[in-house]
Each structure stands twice: as structure tokens, then as C-alpha cells.
Design a protein around this motif. Structure first.
Motif, short mmCIF file in Angstrom:
data_model
loop_
_atom_site.label_atom_id
_atom_site.label_comp_id
_atom_site.label_asym_id
_atom_site.label_seq_id
_atom_site.Cartn_x
_atom_site.Cartn_y
_atom_site.Cartn_z
N HIS A 139 1.20 -1.96 6.29
CA HIS A 139 1.48 -2.46 4.95
C HIS A 139 1.84 -1.35 3.97
O HIS A 139 1.67 -1.50 2.77
CB HIS A 139 0.30 -3.30 4.46
CG HIS A 139 0.19 -4.61 5.18
ND1 HIS A 139 1.00 -5.69 4.90
CD2 HIS A 139 -0.58 -5.00 6.23
CE1 HIS A 139 0.72 -6.69 5.72
NE2 HIS A 139 -0.25 -6.29 6.53
N GLY A 140 2.36 -0.26 4.51
CA GLY A 140 3.02 0.72 3.68
C GLY A 140 2.27 2.00 3.39
O GLY A 140 2.85 2.93 2.84
N PRO A 169 6.55 -7.07 1.60
CA PRO A 169 6.20 -7.15 3.02
C PRO A 169 6.02 -5.78 3.65
O PRO A 169 6.65 -4.80 3.24
CB PRO A 169 7.42 -7.87 3.63
CG PRO A 169 8.54 -7.51 2.71
CD PRO A 169 7.94 -7.46 1.34
N GLY A 170 5.13 -5.73 4.64
CA GLY A 170 4.98 -4.52 5.43
C GLY A 170 6.10 -4.43 6.45
O GLY A 170 6.96 -5.32 6.55
N ALA A 171 6.08 -3.37 7.24
CA ALA A 171 7.13 -3.17 8.24
C ALA A 171 6.68 -2.16 9.28
O ALA A 171 5.84 -1.29 9.00
CB ALA A 171 8.42 -2.68 7.58
N LEU A 226 0.82 -1.22 0.00
CA LEU A 226 0.00 0.00 0.00
C LEU A 226 0.85 1.26 0.00
O LEU A 226 0.37 2.34 0.35
CB LEU A 226 -0.92 0.00 1.23
CG LEU A 226 -1.88 -1.20 1.36
CD1 LEU A 226 -2.71 -1.07 2.63
CD2 LEU A 226 -2.79 -1.31 0.14
N SER A 227 2.12 1.16 -0.42
CA SER A 227 3.02 2.30 -0.33
C SER A 227 2.66 3.44 -1.26
O SER A 227 3.22 4.53 -1.15
CB SER A 227 4.46 1.85 -0.60
OG SER A 227 4.57 1.28 -1.89
N ASP A 228 1.71 3.21 -2.18
CA ASP A 228 1.25 4.29 -3.07
C ASP A 228 -0.08 4.87 -2.62
O ASP A 228 -0.71 5.63 -3.36
CB ASP A 228 1.11 3.76 -4.50
CG ASP A 228 0.14 2.59 -4.60
OD1 ASP A 228 -0.10 1.91 -3.58
OD2 ASP A 228 -0.38 2.35 -5.71
N GLN A 274 4.42 -6.34 18.64
CA GLN A 274 4.12 -7.36 17.65
C GLN A 274 4.45 -6.86 16.25
O GLN A 274 4.27 -5.70 15.94
CB GLN A 274 2.65 -7.78 17.74
CG GLN A 274 1.64 -6.65 17.64
CD GLN A 274 1.29 -6.03 18.98
OE1 GLN A 274 2.16 -5.80 19.81
NE2 GLN A 274 0.01 -5.76 19.19
N ASN A 275 4.94 -7.77 15.42
CA ASN A 275 5.31 -7.43 14.06
C ASN A 275 4.07 -7.38 13.17
O ASN A 275 2.95 -7.67 13.60
CB ASN A 275 6.33 -8.43 13.51
CG ASN A 275 7.23 -7.83 12.44
OD1 ASN A 275 6.92 -6.80 11.87
ND2 ASN A 275 8.35 -8.48 12.19
N VAL A 276 4.28 -7.04 11.92
CA VAL A 276 3.20 -6.90 10.95
C VAL A 276 2.68 -8.27 10.53
O VAL A 276 3.45 -9.19 10.28
CB VAL A 276 3.69 -6.12 9.71
CG1 VAL A 276 2.64 -6.08 8.62
CG2 VAL A 276 4.13 -4.72 10.11
N VAL A 277 1.37 -8.40 10.43
CA VAL A 277 0.73 -9.60 9.88
C VAL A 277 -0.34 -9.16 8.89
O VAL A 277 -0.91 -8.08 9.05
CB VAL A 277 0.10 -10.48 10.98
CG1 VAL A 277 1.17 -11.08 11.87
CG2 VAL A 277 -0.91 -9.69 11.82
#
Length: 397
Positions: free
Chosen positions: A29-30, A359-361, A5-7, A349-352
Motif C-alpha cells: 500500500h505504498g 490503490p496499492g500496487a 502509505l506512500s509518505d 497475487q495482487n494487492v488487497v
């Protein structure tokens, strides 16, 4: 930025948990998530979840991670105009006010769609945007009660209980994020945005399995049953010699046979009372007593190792300390440590879920109030120093 979703640019105008959890998921997710907060104090989540001696919320850095904080008074016409200017440059707007609130502020869907026809408006409320209950105030706990999960949670001889987290808010926020992504996908075909209507009680209801037909067709009403599901056995928590609590789920026929082999009680698998799923369900209590007597004489570590080796699903009930020390959590990086100006390093907790190619971050923890004012008001919107100064002096930002 990274992630699928970085855009995408998201405006988050909600407070507390359901709407902001939707924003957290999209940001994970970005997505660029711009959180609009009241200049007077920001989202109340900044004060929730306090843990001494820090005096600051340890919840806020998680739910506001990956977000940019800007201050904006949505009750003021000048603040509403800023939102309209941002909408022209955004893909999604997330809100969780009572129905009609955005409309009173001149920010209803018709007005916003006229500015940006591609906008996806995500609306998270207790009861949805329509129906007789729509105007009511709604919190996650009420959604849990109305959606059915509270009635069946807890011990049968006690009043309904709750889980130790804000489950209704999280479910509604998850459904809202799911709806946002679907609406963005549909926009690729239609060219137009739409409204995503996520109601707390309906998000809970969606997880209630066959509760409704069981009642109407079968005449069976689910009730509180503690740690078990009726007629599903063995699947329960069992005591151990060293005081741990172990969960064993061996209700499938083949798995149950493997359990009896570990127990040295192969006769149980041949006993008509326990040989089939239905029979075990009918004799659930006595079977649990047999297994509990056996586990009580075992220490938890060798017990679990034997069960795992035999292919029997089992595990201890984890606390936070267990998670932080567990090698599987570490190997999969299920917990990440994020730099924080007050706490130094913050585990969360990390990204799921995990995506292999995009991958998200977790890029940063929840920011200070208004930390991104200059970036958004001057950088993104290009407001002049004079206008920004005037808005600040008047308390709009």
C-alpha cells in the motif's frame, strides 16, 4: 510511489515470515520498506520455497516485493548505529526477534523513542512481549496449536492437521500491519509513536469465533469435523460425475429451497427433517448423502451453472492452474505478472484490499541481497565513501 502509505518509511528487521509479511502488506500500500538483512546470506526466505529446475526461491519474490534490500549486521555495534541513524528518518520499525533481543543490541523502545518520539515499533513474536511464555521461541505452527486452530482442523478420526500455508505467521503479520496503521493514525492526534505487540497465538485466537464461550458457558468443545461445520447444513464438498469436487453452501432456509428446486426435490424443503436450519443440522449426514447422490450424476460445469443461475452459493475448489485460467481472476486483475531478472515474468497475487482513490500496487519483485545499499547508505543517510568502504570491509554491510 502510490498508495495510502506512500509518505511512510518502514524499517524491516525481521526474518522468515511473520514480520516480513507485515512489511509486505505495508509495502503493498505504498510504504517505502527498507529491509535490513544479514550480509552473510540475508533472510532465510531467500532459500525457502525452492522449485526445481530454477534453484532459486519462488517464495522470496512475493514476500519481499516492494521492498528495498540493504545489508546490515545488527549484532555489531556499527550496524546498530546504522539502525539508530535510520530510525531518526523513519516512521515504523518492524521486528520479530525474541523479546529482549533489541534491548541487548541497544535498540530497545526507550532508546529508539529518544531518537524519534514519533516512531511506531511493531514487535511480532510467538507469545507477546510479556507473560511467562514470552522468552520461548515461537513459530507460526506453534501459534496455530496454542491459538486453537490446529485442534479443530482435519478429520475427526485423525490427528490435528494444518492448512497448506503458513497461516499463523500470516495472521500475526496481518494483525501487526493493522496495528501499525492504527498507531500511525493515533500519532496524528498525539504526536507520539507507540509499541504494537502482535503475538502469533493471539492472532490465531482472534479468529476462533465463539470457541471459548461455547466451552465455558455451553459445555461444548469444538472438535475436528473435516469439511463441515457441525449443525450447519448443507455446506460441504460433493462429488461430480466428471471427478471434480464442488462445494455447495445452502444452509440458509431460502437458499436451501432454491437448491431443492435445482435438484427437482422440492419435497425436501417441506420435509420436517430439513425445513429449518436446526432440523437440517440435526440431520446433516443424511442430507449430505442425498445431495451427494444427486451431484454424483452431474458433470461439474453444467451443475455449477445451474446452481449459479438459481442463486445458490457454489464453486469448485481451485488450484493454481484454475486461478491462472479463470476469467473472473483476469477481469479483476487478482493475479499480476511482475518482471523478474531470473524468471522473466512472475505471476503473484495482487494487492488487497482494493482502494478506489489511493490503490496499492506491486511495483517490483523481491530484490537481490543488498540491491539498495548505495541508495540507502549513501543516498538516504549521506554516508561518505570512506565510511561505506570501511563498513563493507569489516563485514558490517
Amino acid at each position: 510511489m502510490t498508495g495510502p502509505l506512500s509518505d511512510i518509511r518502514v524499517l524491516e528487521t525481521g526474518t522468515l515470515l511473520a514480520g516480513p509479511f507485515c512489511g509486505q502488506l505495508l509495502g503493498d500500500h505504498g510504504a517505502e520498506v527498507i529491509k535490513l538483512e544479514d550480509p552473510g546470506g540475508g533472510d532465510p526466505m531467500r532459500q525457502w520455497g525452492r522449485e526445481r529446475p530454477y534453484g532459486k526461491s519462488l517464495w522470496w519474490p512475493v514476500v519481499a516485493r516492494n521492498k528495498k534490500s540493504v545489508t546490515c549486521d545488527l549484532r555489531r555495534p556499527e550496524g546498530q548505529e546504522l539502525v539508530r541513524e535510520l530510525v531518526a528518518r523513519s516512521d515504523v520499525l518492524v521486528e520479530n526477534f525474541r523479546p529482549g533481543t533489541l534491548e541487548r543490541w541497544g535498540l530497545g523502545h526507550d532508546r529508539l523513542a529518544a531518537i524519534n518520539p514519533r516512531l511506531v515499533l511493531v514487535r511480532v513474536t510467538g507469545y507477546g512481549q510479556s507473560g511467562p511464555y514470552a522468552p520461548r521461541a515461537g513459530f507460526g505452527s506453534i501459534g496455530e496449536a496454542m491459538g486453537g486452530i490446529r485442534h479443530i482442523t482435519g478429520e475427526p478420526d485423525r490427528p490435528p492437521s494444518r492448512t497448506g500455508v503458513s497461516l499463523g505467521d500470516a495472521l500475526a503479520g496481518t494483525m501487526a500491519a493493522y496495528g501499525a496503521v492504527m498507531a500511525l493514525h493515533a500519532r496524528e492526534r498525539t504526536g507520539s509513536g507507540q509499541i504494537v505487540d502482535s503475538a502469533l497465538y493471539e492472532a490465531v485466537l482472534a479468529y476462533m469465533e465463539s470457541l471459548l464461550p461455547e466451552w465455558e458457558i455451553g459445555g461444548y468443545r469444538r472438535e475436528r469435523t473435516g469439511p463441515v461445520l457441525p449443525n450447519v447444513a448443507p455446506s460441504n464438498v460433493y462429488p461430480t460425475a466428471d471427478g471434480a469436487v464442488v462445494l455447495i453452501a445452502a444452509n440458509q432456509d431460502g437458499v436451501f429451497r432454491r437448491l431443492t428446486e435445482v435438484m427437482g426435490r422440492e419435497d425436501l424443503a417441506a420435509d420436517p427433517r430439513y425445513a429449518t436450519h436446526g432440523a437440517r443440522g440435526a440431520h446433516q449426514t443424511e442430507l449430505d448423502d442425498i445431495i451427494g447422490d444427486w451431484t454424483s450424476g452431474q458433470d461439474s460445469v453444467p451443475l455449477l451453472q445451474a446452481l449459479h443461475t438459481a442463486g445458490v452459493p457454489a464453486g469448485k475448489t481451485f488450484t493454481a492452474a484454475d486461478m491462472l485460467a479463470d476469467p473472473h481472476f483476469a477481469a479483476r486483475e487478482a493475479i499480476v505478472r511482475v518482471p523478474h531478472p531470473d524468471f522473466g515474468e512472475l505471476p503473484m497475487q495482487n494487492v488487497v484490499p482494493r482502494l478506489s482513490a489511493t490503490p496499492g500496487a506491486v511495483r517490483w519483485a523481491g530484490p537481490e541481497l543488498g540491491a539498495h545499499n548505495d541508495e540507502v547508505w549513501r543516498g538516504l543517510l549521506g554516508l561518505s565513501d570512506e565510511r561505506v568502504g570501511k563498513l563493507a570491509a569489516e563485514g558490517v554491510i
